[in-house]
Design an enzyme around this catalytic site. Sequence first.
Site, mmCIF file in Angstrom:
data_model
loop_
_atom_site.group_PDB
_atom_site.id
_atom_site.type_symbol
_atom_site.label_atom_id
_atom_site.label_comp_id
_atom_site.label_asym_id
_atom_site.label_seq_id
_atom_site.Cartn_x
_atom_site.Cartn_y
_atom_site.Cartn_z
ATOM 1 N N ASP A 237 0.828 -1.194 0.000
ATOM 2 C CA ASP A 237 0.000 0.000 0.000
ATOM 3 C C ASP A 237 0.874 1.260 0.000
ATOM 4 O O ASP A 237 1.866 1.344 0.737
ATOM 5 C CB ASP A 237 -0.857 -0.052 1.282
ATOM 6 N N GLU A 286 14.468 -13.760 0.514
ATOM 7 C CA GLU A 286 14.808 -14.876 1.412
ATOM 8 C C GLU A 286 13.967 -16.092 1.060
ATOM 9 O O GLU A 286 14.230 -17.198 1.509
ATOM 10 C CB GLU A 286 14.523 -14.495 2.881
HETATM 11 C C1 GLC Z 1 -4.284 3.056 -0.592
HETATM 12 C C2 GLC Z 1 -5.489 2.161 -0.603
HETATM 13 C C3 GLC Z 1 -6.687 2.956 -0.168
HETATM 14 C C4 GLC Z 1 -6.432 3.474 1.227
HETATM 15 C C5 GLC Z 1 -5.140 4.272 1.285
HETATM 16 C C6 GLC Z 1 -4.695 4.513 2.685
HETATM 17 O O1 GLC Z 1 -4.389 4.075 -1.533
HETATM 18 O O2 GLC Z 1 -5.655 1.605 -1.876
HETATM 19 O O3 GLC Z 1 -7.869 2.212 -0.195
HETATM 20 O O4 GLC Z 1 -7.494 4.271 1.652
HETATM 21 O O5 GLC Z 1 -4.081 3.562 0.681
HETATM 22 O O6 GLC Z 1 -4.211 3.327 3.252
#
Ligand code: GLC
Length: 563
Positions: A237, A286
């Site tokens: 993310d 790893e």
């Molecule tokens: C990313 C995710 C989204 C989330 C954001 C904060 O963009 O795809 O859904 O709200 O990160 O974690």
Amino acid sequence: MRNYEVICDIEREKRMSAMGFDCEMPTPKEPVSPWWTGAVVYQIWPRSFCDNDGDGVGDLRGIIGRLDYLNDGRGGGLGVDAIWLSPIFLSPLKDFGYDVSGYTEIDPTFGTLDTFDELVGEAHARGMRVVLDWVPNHTSDQHPWFLESRADVTNVKRDWYTWSDPREPGIPPNNWVSAFPSAGPAWTFDDHTGQYYLHSYTSSQPDLNWDNPKVRDAMLDTMRFWFDRDVDGLRIDVVHRLGKDPTLGDNDASGVEAEPTGPGRHDADWPTVHDRIRAIRSVADEYEDRLLVGEVYILDQARMVEYVLGGDQLHLAHNFVFLNQPWSAHSFGKVMSEFEAVASPDIEPAWCLNNHDHRRIRSRLDEDGDGYTRARAAALLLLGLRGTIFLYQGEELGLPDTDVAASLIVDVDGRDGARTPIPWEPPSVAGPGAGFTSGTPWLPVGATAETINVASLTDKDGSILELYRKLVRIRSATPALRGGSFHLIGTAADVFAYERREHCSAVTIAVNFSTVPQPMVRPLKNATKYRLLATSVSGEPAPLAALRPLEARWIQRISTTCS
Ligand code: GLC
């Protein structure tokens, strides 16, 4: 046969008369290495996929029960190579799992670790890999690390997060803003300790301080936890946010967009990010064959490509410039030629046109009511590309966004319409939960569920679901599509076209973006035989030299001599 979507061995001269038969599905592919090369990954939004226990929220057991729909391992189902599960870790759900309070625990809404292990085993048994969403930039404000960090300024975990004094009383330390417009500044004042903490998203998602090696090490351990459980990869993310200016300098005036579009940002895409990614990669290395795909939300392809360079960073970076294009041959042509210019052919791209953060493509492109036809053409455009393809649940059904009443909206950024439950059966047969749940769904099932649902579209000639199924299977069994090189073909005003080549075989992908017929790009010559692999529109086939309105087509050129 009434269905002309897949037609084999059409020689030009006898094309019209020969079009009365459908083709055998291609033979299954040979395994490729690494497994994500040319693969199709299906994103599951677990809350809305399938609810097994009747509480109205999707769960892991619900997913297990529907794996055959995705790939039954015997040639049935969509045929995808992998599933990516959006967050399932322990979370107070302020941002629906992107606010993690326990990185090695499954949120009880979804099930238990045992059920998770079962899911991995069942997916693997069907030849599907499992990718998890890993959220390293921020935790929940309920995570024990943050509870400690905010307890007092001398706490050992104080510098696990970014704390700073006010610029002047009542004024945040700098001009950084949250990526969610409704959240305002990226800083929240903590009365108890008299400092601000940083949060690039909501105030319940404090940013971890990756300048602190202890944070890095703790997060790397959470990766090992899942890799040890046979998880095949992580979707990372907002990975571009792992590097920030440690002096907390102001963003340039241009740096006010939610996510970076170029240089000038101090709150993301800082040079330190690349070493952090290298550390993450070394953990993946790893293990054998573990994928790292980053959500590099930078609307600048040259900067985005920096994240996959060198063989020691990410394997893949989602390309959001591509996803955000308007529907025009020129725009897609421009993105692709730009990508070609900044990325060498050994870089594996990662493409998608939908995910849980964006309006669904059918609705995005529906201003004149032709969104459905465009969504079908977009499927051919997407699934023909070189690289790894990511589909988002419901895309294969041609689902539109659901109109969610204001009183039912639960997402901080209003993304609910693209996150509503998958309709598995018509409500008239399965009740109001449309086969998703026997309870009350957490978000409403779309009003179109009576006709747009899995049962009604399965095995239905010409349905978009059957189209996706064929495209995924043809892609995986056709070497030119799975791994062949990519070549842009000069685009006519309203036609975008490219070719995929592998040895003597080539597939041309052409998309007519306009609502009037267009000549097929580049007269089909220099081949002895053509095979129409797929078209996005059903009905009587058009002559090979013309594209119907909003039609996309895959045509294979088969040469008898290999030069
Ligand atoms: C990313 C995710 C989204 C989330 C954001 C904060 O963009 O795809 O859904 O709200 O990160 O974690």
